[in-house]
Motif scaffolding. Sequence first.
Motif, PDB file in Angstrom:
ATOM      1  N   GLN A   1      36.023 -16.332 -71.962  1.00 20.32           N
ATOM      2  CA  GLN A   1      34.874 -16.654 -72.878  1.00 20.32           C
ATOM      3  C   GLN A   1      35.566 -18.112 -72.829  1.00 20.32           C
ATOM      4  O   GLN A   1      35.049 -19.023 -73.663  1.00 20.32           O
ATOM      5  CB  GLN A   1      34.541 -15.668 -73.708  1.00 20.32           C
TER       6      GLN A   1
ATOM      7  N   ASP B   1      26.111 -18.097 -63.560  1.00 21.49           N
ATOM      8  CA  ASP B   1      26.643 -20.227 -63.991  1.00 21.49           C
ATOM      9  C   ASP B   1      28.028 -20.935 -63.975  1.00 21.49           C
ATOM     10  O   ASP B   1      28.090 -21.228 -63.537  1.00 21.49           O
ATOM     11  CB  ASP B   1      26.577 -19.849 -65.111  1.00 21.49           C
TER      12      ASP B   1
ATOM     13  N   SER C   1      29.416 -19.834 -73.240  1.00 24.29           N
ATOM     14  CA  SER C   1      28.268 -19.711 -74.380  1.00 24.29           C
ATOM     15  C   SER C   1      28.152 -17.949 -73.971  1.00 24.29           C
ATOM     16  O   SER C   1      28.625 -17.817 -72.767  1.00 24.29           O
ATOM     17  CB  SER C   1      26.862 -20.022 -73.104  1.00 24.29           C
ATOM     18  N   PRO C   2      27.614 -17.441 -74.870  1.00 23.48           N
ATOM     19  CA  PRO C   2      27.642 -15.979 -75.517  1.00 23.48           C
ATOM     20  C   PRO C   2      26.256 -15.631 -74.278  1.00 23.48           C
ATOM     21  O   PRO C   2      26.523 -14.422 -73.410  1.00 23.48           O
ATOM     22  CB  PRO C   2      26.884 -15.188 -76.246  1.00 23.48           C
ATOM     23  N   LYS C   3      25.404 -16.550 -73.422  1.00 22.73           N
ATOM     24  CA  LYS C   3      24.848 -16.213 -72.046  1.00 22.73           C
ATOM     25  C   LYS C   3      25.504 -16.347 -70.834  1.00 22.73           C
ATOM     26  O   LYS C   3      24.574 -16.173 -70.506  1.00 22.73           O
ATOM     27  CB  LYS C   3      23.454 -16.914 -72.679  1.00 22.73           C
ATOM     28  N   LEU C   4      26.868 -16.850 -70.392  1.00 26.84           N
ATOM     29  CA  LEU C   4      27.317 -17.289 -69.429  1.00 26.84           C
ATOM     30  C   LEU C   4      27.250 -16.396 -68.361  1.00 26.84           C
ATOM     31  O   LEU C   4      27.484 -14.987 -69.175  1.00 26.84           O
ATOM     32  CB  LEU C   4      28.125 -18.255 -69.754  1.00 26.84           C
ATOM     33  N   ASN C   5      26.528 -16.539 -67.235  1.00 29.56           N
ATOM     34  CA  ASN C   5      26.966 -15.415 -66.380  1.00 29.56           C
ATOM     35  C   ASN C   5      27.717 -15.912 -64.996  1.00 29.56           C
ATOM     36  O   ASN C   5      27.897 -16.715 -65.127  1.00 29.56           O
ATOM     37  CB  ASN C   5      25.422 -14.962 -65.642  1.00 29.56           C
TER      38      ASN C   5
ATOM     39  N   ARG D   1      25.870 -24.458 -71.817  1.00 26.96           N
ATOM     40  CA  ARG D   1      25.983 -23.620 -71.245  1.00 26.96           C
ATOM     41  C   ARG D   1      27.942 -23.758 -72.151  1.00 26.96           C
ATOM     42  O   ARG D   1      28.371 -21.992 -71.482  1.00 26.96           O
ATOM     43  CB  ARG D   1      26.971 -23.575 -69.438  1.00 26.96           C
ATOM     44  N   HIS D   2      28.061 -24.234 -72.686  1.00 24.47           N
ATOM     45  CA  HIS D   2      29.165 -24.347 -73.334  1.00 24.47           C
ATOM     46  C   HIS D   2      29.112 -24.908 -74.605  1.00 24.47           C
ATOM     47  O   HIS D   2      28.415 -25.335 -75.058  1.00 24.47           O
ATOM     48  CB  HIS D   2      30.807 -24.639 -73.168  1.00 24.47           C
TER      49      HIS D   2
END
Length: 142
Positions: free
Chosen positions: A45, A19, A12-16, A70-71
Amino acid sequence: MFLELAFSSRASPKLNEKDILSIQSTSHQLNLKYDISGYLVLHKQKFVGILVGDERVVRKLFSVIASDIRHTDLTLLAKENTPWKQYENWNMIFHVGDIQSAALPTEQLFKNNIIGLAQLTEKRTYTSRIYWKTVTELMDDV
């Protein structure tokens, strides 16, 4: 007999980093609890993973992975029954490219290490060959 299952997905683009560490910790705990072995690579990514264990447990775990937000773009690369349980005590590896630290490998060193690991790892099954081919292609991706 064990089920060996390989998959890939897009993070996911928001994965940090939080996470990523959560995925690493949770997968390690579940793998120990349910006697699953496997390996998960995250680079640029993209996730590439392989799971080996009791067929029912691996199928259930894969359905949990499929529902993880998350993906996206989860793809089953290959699966098969095998008498071998590879990847005992393996875990997750990732490269955090945005953090500058002397303790973290450079991207090129990271890629070289993963490619070297792919070359050295015994590939007893079709699924493991597909997994390592996919990992190598990910490392070669410019």
